[in-house]
Design a protein around this motif. Sequence first.
Motif, short mmCIF file in Angstrom:
data_model
loop_
_atom_site.label_atom_id
_atom_site.label_comp_id
_atom_site.label_asym_id
_atom_site.label_seq_id
_atom_site.Cartn_x
_atom_site.Cartn_y
_atom_site.Cartn_z
N LYS A 415 -3.36 1.05 -1.37
CA LYS A 415 -4.05 2.23 -0.87
C LYS A 415 -3.23 2.91 0.23
O LYS A 415 -3.09 4.13 0.26
N GLN A 416 -2.66 2.11 1.12
CA GLN A 416 -1.91 2.70 2.22
C GLN A 416 -0.56 3.28 1.77
O GLN A 416 -0.06 4.23 2.37
N LEU A 417 0.01 2.73 0.70
CA LEU A 417 1.22 3.32 0.14
C LEU A 417 0.94 4.74 -0.37
O LEU A 417 1.76 5.65 -0.23
N SER A 418 -0.24 4.90 -0.96
CA SER A 418 -0.60 6.25 -1.43
C SER A 418 -0.74 7.20 -0.26
O SER A 418 -0.39 8.38 -0.35
N TRP A 419 -1.23 6.67 0.87
CA TRP A 419 -1.38 7.52 2.06
C TRP A 419 -0.02 7.94 2.62
O TRP A 419 0.10 9.01 3.24
N THR A 473 -3.77 14.22 -13.08
CA THR A 473 -4.80 13.18 -13.07
C THR A 473 -4.29 11.90 -13.71
O THR A 473 -3.22 11.87 -14.33
N PRO A 474 -5.07 10.79 -13.63
CA PRO A 474 -4.59 9.52 -14.20
C PRO A 474 -4.50 9.51 -15.72
O PRO A 474 -3.78 8.69 -16.28
N GLU A 475 -5.24 10.39 -16.42
CA GLU A 475 -5.28 10.32 -17.88
C GLU A 475 -3.89 10.41 -18.53
O GLU A 475 -3.52 9.54 -19.33
N PRO A 476 -3.07 11.45 -18.23
CA PRO A 476 -1.73 11.49 -18.84
C PRO A 476 -0.85 10.31 -18.42
O PRO A 476 0.04 9.92 -19.18
N LEU A 477 -1.11 9.76 -17.23
CA LEU A 477 -0.32 8.62 -16.78
C LEU A 477 -0.41 7.47 -17.77
O LEU A 477 0.59 6.81 -18.08
N ALA A 478 -1.63 7.24 -18.30
CA ALA A 478 -1.82 6.14 -19.23
C ALA A 478 -1.07 6.38 -20.54
O ALA A 478 -0.47 5.47 -21.11
N GLU A 584 -5.95 8.74 -7.14
CA GLU A 584 -4.85 8.58 -8.07
C GLU A 584 -4.28 7.16 -8.04
O GLU A 584 -3.58 6.73 -8.95
N PHE A 585 -4.60 6.41 -6.96
CA PHE A 585 -4.07 5.05 -6.79
C PHE A 585 -5.20 4.03 -6.82
O PHE A 585 -5.23 3.09 -6.03
N SER A 586 -6.16 4.20 -7.74
CA SER A 586 -7.20 3.20 -7.93
C SER A 586 -6.59 1.93 -8.51
O SER A 586 -5.56 1.96 -9.19
N LEU A 587 -7.27 0.81 -8.28
CA LEU A 587 -6.77 -0.48 -8.75
C LEU A 587 -7.92 -1.29 -9.32
O LEU A 587 -8.98 -1.40 -8.71
N CYS A 588 -7.72 -1.83 -10.53
CA CYS A 588 -8.76 -2.59 -11.23
C CYS A 588 -8.34 -4.06 -11.32
O CYS A 588 -7.14 -4.38 -11.29
N ASP A 589 -9.34 -4.95 -11.49
CA ASP A 589 -9.01 -6.37 -11.59
C ASP A 589 -9.05 -6.88 -13.03
O ASP A 589 -9.07 -8.09 -13.27
N CYS A 590 -9.01 -5.95 -14.01
CA CYS A 590 -8.97 -6.38 -15.41
C CYS A 590 -7.57 -6.91 -15.74
O CYS A 590 -6.60 -6.59 -15.04
N PRO A 591 -7.42 -7.70 -16.80
CA PRO A 591 -6.11 -8.29 -17.11
C PRO A 591 -5.01 -7.25 -17.33
O PRO A 591 -3.87 -7.47 -16.92
N ARG A 616 -15.23 9.85 -2.85
CA ARG A 616 -14.46 10.34 -1.73
C ARG A 616 -13.40 11.32 -2.24
O ARG A 616 -12.83 11.12 -3.31
N PRO A 617 -13.11 12.40 -1.54
CA PRO A 617 -12.12 13.37 -2.03
C PRO A 617 -10.78 12.70 -2.30
O PRO A 617 -10.40 11.73 -1.66
N LEU A 618 -10.08 13.22 -3.28
CA LEU A 618 -8.74 12.74 -3.57
C LEU A 618 -7.86 12.86 -2.34
O LEU A 618 -8.08 13.73 -1.49
N LEU A 619 -6.87 12.02 -2.24
CA LEU A 619 -5.97 12.06 -1.09
C LEU A 619 -5.35 13.43 -0.94
O LEU A 619 -5.23 13.98 0.16
#
Length: 690
Positions: A415-419, A473-478, A584-591, A616-619
Amino acid sequence: MPRMEDILNLPVQDPPCVEFSAANLKWVKVEGGRQGGDDIALIPFARVEEFVKGESSNAECPASFRIESRRKRSEGSISKPRVDGYLEYTLYWCSYGPEDYRDSESGNGDGSNVKPATGKGSRPGRRHMMRGCLCHFTVKRLYTRPLLALIIYNQRKHVDKTGAPCHGILDRDAVGTRAMYAPRISEDLRQKVMSMLYVGISLDNIIQHHIEAVQGHGGPHNRDDFLTRNDVRNMERVIRNSSHELHVDDECSVKMWVQRHHKHVFFFQDYSVSEPFILVIQTDWQLQQMLHYGNNGLMSFHSTFGSKKLKYPLSTLLVFDSSHNAIPVAWIITSSFVGQFVHKWIGLLAERIRTKDPRWRLSAFLVDNPSFDISTIRENFQCRILLCVWHVRRAWIKNLLKKCYNVEVQQEMFKQLSWILYSSRSSPNSVDTIEEFMQVFVDQCAFMDYFKSQWLPHIELWVTGIRSLPVTTPEPLAAIETYHLRLKSKLFHEQNVNFWPRVDWLIHTLTTEFHSLYWLDQYSMETGYFENLRDDSFSTNAWSQALHIPDVNVMLDEQNLQLAKIISQADRTLAYTIWNPGSEFSLCDCPWSRLGNVCEHVIKLAMVCKSRQVARPLLAAQVYRQALLSLLQNPPDDPLVLEYAIVHATRLQQDIKGLEELSNSGLLQPLPLEVNPHMALNHQLFPRLP
């Protein structure tokens, strides 16, 4: 009747259809000279291939025009060129002529009419096709107007020397024979069969599929419907005998490939002391995908792949299909950074597309490196330029997972790297922000060493890029990440390690096996055939999977926006946790996410946050709001400066409206409706972990 001297006064004709024929053009008979009495027309030189294809699709006389002769001149070789002087001269002749072997094949006549009209002698293996057709035309790329092509139709009718039809439905002797149809299978069918062979479909399955397709449209209608086992075996033999190594020397091998596959080569610049090596590859199929999916859609760069393993890094232009898969529509191999010399070919590419379809427009162009020549891309494509941070995100999270073993520390550092990217641009000195981050996490030595060596020298470049460009947005990233993984799996297999230093191997692999994977996926998606042979990664795209997650599976507490949960579709008793939701820098705990990838849960949550406007507003939005508030609190005193500021503000308002249109199309995250000055940076930038 105009004279040849007047040809440059003729209108340049550019029919709007993808392929066109003589019937779509207005022809003028020229008076005098060597072409006296011939029909002539001017078209863009870039559309010659479409004209040849259109002429080959004549309903009454299907044909295949071959190049009978070709000559070229270099620019500056003629001091006083004729008005019809050429840089390139190409003679196209119907493949049913000019020789006539009909009587000799049937055993009638004395054979006096079988002498080749061109004096080139007999053509072994093609005697059964020769029916004396005199239809032919000449194409001249004009010396004084290189962008124009002069078409000189010497004989427009498919007739023999007696003036009678010699093939097609108008020839009575051809009825019930293959002479009713084109003499060869089309390039489209050839590409189709070759792609099937490359992906491992057997000869029997190819023939069976072809028979079913022909029966499906009511029986044979053209030469393609007569595909035989021998046709497929010939293509199998071509594949079996083909090799990437055309010469022991890699540079010579690449030059030979370029000469043999000029249809696939969009742009080529050989290496020299002052110029880098640049090869841009685009097949006909890729061009069609670009026309289809790029129109009113997204196009993205996937740049500098394999910079540590390949001789020259590979970059790709991508578009996104209806299933949200990234489709490669051009490959760029260059000895330098692709963005540095993008001006050499990007304008030609935009011109090529608009030549095919003048109405073609991009919604947005994604770049994954802020050092690209943005102005050149924007000028040629006339669209929004968005910055795609997939490369940064992926590099940071993978190294955090590898070098940091505490999950909570991973989450906070990410999170702080995104900041660092977003907040440092609003700070008077971005160095202070970075130093504070490094002091807070000083105990994470392994990651800090990586960050200092790999990212610290370039962080200002990314900060500047995010300052000047909106972020996608994250969609094209995937989708881009899925393409990256598929490319990596295909090229970086251990059995290929000895080939990595060779550019010819890279070219061969891309244009054969890898190209065929994408062809098969699109063909399967359009027709329903060969579903069992599709690459599983095409159907496991995180962007596509996110669309199938019901909203009720998302658990988002509006009172606690630090995290959210999404119930697993495979196991309803399992819920995955997403930290920093809506960012944009969300993190999930899925495999899948724990491997450093963008998962469907992060994307689904981004969609929900966008639709509900609760997170919360995007960074980027926070920094944007802070910048606006700073301007409002400190208006300029100079009236002249204020007047200029108003002009810029008006332009900014228009730009924002354009961004809203992109957001409505799902290409951008929206800004929150409310403007609350206390939401911008109302917490400590880098709180220490307990």
